[in-house]
Design an enzyme around this catalytic site. Sequence first.
Site, PDB file in Angstrom:
ATOM      1  N   GLN A 110     -54.468  -1.896   0.103  1.00  0.00           N
ATOM      2  CA  GLN A 110     -54.575  -0.700  -0.746  1.00  0.00           C
ATOM      3  C   GLN A 110     -53.487  -0.750  -1.814  1.00  0.00           C
ATOM      4  OE1 GLN A 110     -52.908   2.656   1.078  1.00  0.00           O
ATOM      5  NE2 GLN A 110     -53.943   4.191  -0.152  1.00  0.00           N
ATOM      6  N   SER A 113     -49.659   2.801  -4.527  1.00  0.00           N
ATOM      7  CA  SER A 113     -48.264   3.158  -4.822  1.00  0.00           C
ATOM      8  C   SER A 113     -47.630   2.200  -5.816  1.00  0.00           C
ATOM      9  CB  SER A 113     -47.426   3.135  -3.542  1.00  0.00           C
ATOM     10  OG  SER A 113     -47.982   3.972  -2.568  1.00  0.00           O
ATOM     11  N   GLU A 228     -57.420   7.682   5.068  1.00  0.00           N
ATOM     12  CA  GLU A 228     -56.162   7.061   5.514  1.00  0.00           C
ATOM     13  C   GLU A 228     -55.443   7.972   6.512  1.00  0.00           C
ATOM     14  OE1 GLU A 228     -53.264   6.448   2.372  1.00  0.00           O
ATOM     15  OE2 GLU A 228     -52.242   4.928   3.573  1.00  0.00           O
TER      16      GLU A 228
END
Length: 390
Positions: A110, A113, A228
């Site tokens: 993923q 961030s 998530e």
Amino acid sequence: MSEQLAIDRVEQLLADHPPASTDAKEFLGAQFDAGLAWVHFPEGRGGLGIEPSAQRAVNERLREAKAPEAYWHNPIGHGMGAPTIVTHGSDEQQERYLRPLFTGEEVWCQLFSEPGAGSDVAGLSGRAVRDGDEWIVNGQKVWTTLAHLARWGMLLVRTDPEQPKHRGMTYFVVDMQAPGVEVRPLRQITGEAEFNEVYFTDVRIPDSERLGDLGQGWAVATTTLMNERVAIGGAVSPRGSGPIGEAVRLWEAKADKDPVTRDRLMQLWIDAEVNRLTNLRAQQNRSVGTPGPEGSVGKLAFAEANKEIYAFCLDLLGAEGTLYSSYEMTRPDKAMFTDSTQKSFLRARANSIEGGTSEIMRNILGERVLGLPGDVRVDKDLPWSQVPRN
Ligand SMILES: Cc1cc2nc3c(=O)[nH]c(=O)nc-3n(C[C@H](O)[C@H](O)[C@H](O)COP(=O)(O)OP(=O)(O)OC[C@H]3O[C@@H](n4cnc5c(N)ncnc54)[C@H](O)[C@@H]3O)c2cc1C
């Protein structure tokens, strides 16, 4: 009735592919083909189109038969990638990605961030610029779990800086082996580098690998993020198992049992059981699609309880709690995996950060469940390019 259908399919699967004599990937492929990967997904996509609660009985029977579990080798793919692809992916994308994701042949990561955008992920700076039928991506991602093993990444990037931050992002599937993708390890408190920094330099992504519409990246990302939270904090293990089971085991082995410590253990046991029952109720109520804020309740409660329980375990261990096998950096092939109480204590520190911090979970619950006034968001309606940043 539909749960019975799933159970009948499990028995057939076990009869045709006995776990003891079947290769793990072959077994998981057959599980997918039988519609028992995610029973609530459509037929042909690893599911049977039945209510998600039936998955629990399937998993319990498979565990009892010692069938292989792919989750730990591809947790991001299973917990977040698959629901995102089945909700927003084209037919071609679903056909291409879901099966090897489930069998663990293709690991996913993923890429949300960034150094300047964690809690405020919608403020991210990574850019994709269109070039004919392709997009050219530049930027840096951080804390990317299992990127060192990943074949595919879920990438959220800015495609229109003149829109307010939530509206100018688009979501892509990126080939982690494409030229210009560089993965560097980031070491954690456990000594391991489960996660990484990922640099993108002029990486080309075909437009056909877009997930969802142009500028709709936030809606797609919300599906990933809500799943998530459930993947991290929504598990329903048997009563008294997992971290609290470890605490009880250490307590039972202790020679000098005092009532104050016993009281602390009882309190933790009650908290763990309340969390378990809350998750069980949420699981039974869950319908197909994006989970709601109950995922944030489970994630918050799990993170805080896990930290408390392992701190208690370390107290029970006394001086032994300071013994740790090795801090040598390794790049593990599993995430969130621990093999000692000491390591579990260290790894649990991350629980209240990963998947959204406990403060952010409280903000979500305050606003979306309790209806309290919203957090201050001065940049919400400004074009992203006009928001001051470092
Ligand atoms: C083990 C681990 C694995 C991870 N894996 C991935 C991954 O695979 N992919 C990925 O994209 N990311 C991943 N992350 C990143 C994770 O999602 C972020 O660390 C997290 O969202 C917090 O962002 P940040 O670290 O930038 O902290 P910041 O957002 O800078 O927050 C710093 C502190 O400020 C607080 N804070 C920030 N905003 C608010 C607010 N509005 N109200 C109250 N308090 C606030 C936070 O709670 C925190 O205490 C991982 C993190 C960890 C620890």
